[in-house]
Write a protein that holds these residues in place. Sequence first.
Motif, PDB file in Angstrom:
ATOM      1  N   SER A  62     -33.358 -27.073  34.251  1.00  0.00           N
ATOM      2  CA  SER A  62     -31.914 -27.257  34.299  1.00  0.00           C
ATOM      3  C   SER A  62     -31.201 -25.912  34.345  1.00  0.00           C
ATOM      4  O   SER A  62     -31.627 -24.926  33.730  1.00  0.00           O
ATOM      5  CB  SER A  62     -31.446 -28.043  33.073  1.00  0.00           C
ATOM      6  N   ALA A  63     -30.082 -25.863  35.067  1.00  0.00           N
ATOM      7  CA  ALA A  63     -29.266 -24.646  35.116  1.00  0.00           C
ATOM      8  C   ALA A  63     -28.741 -24.274  33.742  1.00  0.00           C
ATOM      9  O   ALA A  63     -28.351 -23.130  33.508  1.00  0.00           O
ATOM     10  CB  ALA A  63     -28.104 -24.840  36.086  1.00  0.00           C
ATOM     11  N   ASP A  97     -20.999 -26.320  30.239  1.00  0.00           N
ATOM     12  CA  ASP A  97     -20.587 -25.310  31.217  1.00  0.00           C
ATOM     13  C   ASP A  97     -19.652 -25.964  32.222  1.00  0.00           C
ATOM     14  O   ASP A  97     -20.075 -26.701  33.111  1.00  0.00           O
ATOM     15  CB  ASP A  97     -21.812 -24.735  31.931  1.00  0.00           C
ATOM     16  N   ARG A 146     -20.296 -25.654  35.909  1.00  0.00           N
ATOM     17  CA  ARG A 146     -21.429 -26.398  36.469  1.00  0.00           C
ATOM     18  C   ARG A 146     -21.326 -27.885  36.166  1.00  0.00           C
ATOM     19  O   ARG A 146     -22.337 -28.584  36.101  1.00  0.00           O
ATOM     20  CB  ARG A 146     -22.735 -25.824  35.938  1.00  0.00           C
ATOM     21  N   GLY A 147     -20.132 -28.363  35.953  1.00  0.00           N
ATOM     22  CA  GLY A 147     -19.934 -29.796  35.802  1.00  0.00           C
ATOM     23  C   GLY A 147     -19.850 -30.300  34.380  1.00  0.00           C
ATOM     24  O   GLY A 147     -19.744 -31.512  34.165  1.00  0.00           O
ATOM     25  N   PRO A 154     -24.851 -30.951  30.444  1.00  0.00           N
ATOM     26  CA  PRO A 154     -26.077 -31.040  31.231  1.00  0.00           C
ATOM     27  C   PRO A 154     -26.943 -32.223  30.776  1.00  0.00           C
ATOM     28  O   PRO A 154     -27.886 -32.067  29.992  1.00  0.00           O
ATOM     29  CB  PRO A 154     -26.773 -29.703  30.944  1.00  0.00           C
ATOM     30  N   THR A 169     -18.703 -19.972  30.190  1.00  0.00           N
ATOM     31  CA  THR A 169     -17.509 -20.181  31.000  1.00  0.00           C
ATOM     32  C   THR A 169     -16.343 -20.671  30.143  1.00  0.00           C
ATOM     33  O   THR A 169     -16.468 -21.669  29.431  1.00  0.00           O
ATOM     34  CB  THR A 169     -17.787 -21.229  32.086  1.00  0.00           C
TER      35      THR A 169
END
Length: 520
Positions: free
Chosen positions: A121-122, A189, A192-193, A196, A292
Amino acid sequence: MIDDGPYLLGIDYGTESCRVAIFDLQGHPLAFAATPYQTRFPHPAWAEQDPDEWWLALQASAHRAIAAAGISPAAIAGISYDATTFTLVSMDAKGESIRPAIMWMDNRATAQAARAEQSDSAARLVNNGGKGAAPAEAFPFKAAWLRENEPDNYVRAAHLVDAADWLTYKLTGEWTTNIHSNSLRGYYDRARGGWPADFFAAVGADDLLDKVPERVLNVGDQVGTLASIPAQLLGLRPGIPVAQGLCDAGAGQIGLGVVAPGDMALITGSSHVLYGQMTSEIHGEGFWGSYTDAVVPGQYTVEGSGVSTGSVLKWFKDNFASDIASAAEKVGLNPYDVLNTQSADIPIGSDGLIVNEYFQGNRTPYTDSKARGIMWGLSLAHTPAHVYHAIQEAIAFGTANSLIAMTDAGFGPTKMVACGGATKSRAWMQMHSDVTGVPIALTEVGDAVVLGTCMVAAVGAGLYTDLGEAAANMVHQIDILEPDADRHQEYGFYLDRYRRSFPLMQRLIHEVVDHEAAKH
């Protein structure tokens, strides 16, 4: 009685006490009050507190602060708060806590954190560039631990929140979550949406988002207003604007005026935290971030951090200098001032004694929840004063170690702004500057954490447009400590040995930690 105001009330839930402070709009303090509570350590690397004790402590501190300020409660124009993070609070559907809060420093969730290394995952980018071990103290791992080890409590938990968001509910009746805590320790984040979900599923918390409040608010957003019952309990008027709070170190960063790109904050206390602001994200090994919008929308925050810093000095004082502490307190002296005086003539390097301060694990640069403290180089010539001095040096070395990792990735501060308990010792602050080679600025209000909460309160109440304007009016630098070049060079030898020692011992330490854990 002074009535005109406006004044701001800040609440700080630290590791050891609940503090309440009242400030004016120029950043001048009127009053402080603190009420302690107990931390329990039921097993090695575990740490818990009772949220009911937090609530009672807040009531006591609020009444004393208002009385000490000599103002009418009607003069309070805004409220905000901070708390340790990520301290997991499990709440039922009625808003009652189910079990003791799992504290920020708690590292029981090592097995759950280890699963993160298998995820692509990012979200992994926020931790050591995605290459290192994940911190067991983070939100999803603690939640996964609760799900696996206390399934009944997990099912009963309608809400799993950080301590700051627990207080949001207690003050306003609103369920929100703050972007600061959740960017830093929840892998949230916005770029990134948001959350997660794939990462949560990979570590064993696939239904976690069912228990997380939907509203994710920026620091300083108005959550709502102070509800009637908490207003009565706290001795305040209902309807005061309540601004979304954050974690304690982040409040300290704001209280130091570190809200613009290129700035770096050093927040000291039970732990040491380094926060830097940037216009674009960076990632690398040995530090956390970038986060972020964590402090200021449109900016990115990087972090370096030590779990146990001031807490190790307290451990020494309580366990090996109790006679000094008792004698000092009887005559009205600070025990740490006495210990600082006794160790003042210990030379750089503590006559060959090097301490590693990872008593409760390591955040950066190793992100190792199984890390433990090391002392080496002991001889029969060493005294308790040497040990105390070596612990102080270790904490400065740990700060430098995290700074080196950030600098290697492209963020090297030219100045740090410091606050917290360590700033009470000018000599120890000078040691930090000499070891790191970075100038350290001091501000008028050393207790920047509660000042930061009041700055957030001012923004939430509409008294300042944003944190930058609040900082320009409420934060005042008064001094700067420059590093001594000769001492910096001499410290370099010991810093190098400090940095090399833990990796050499890491595997053996893990074996012992695993052996002890198997007993429980």
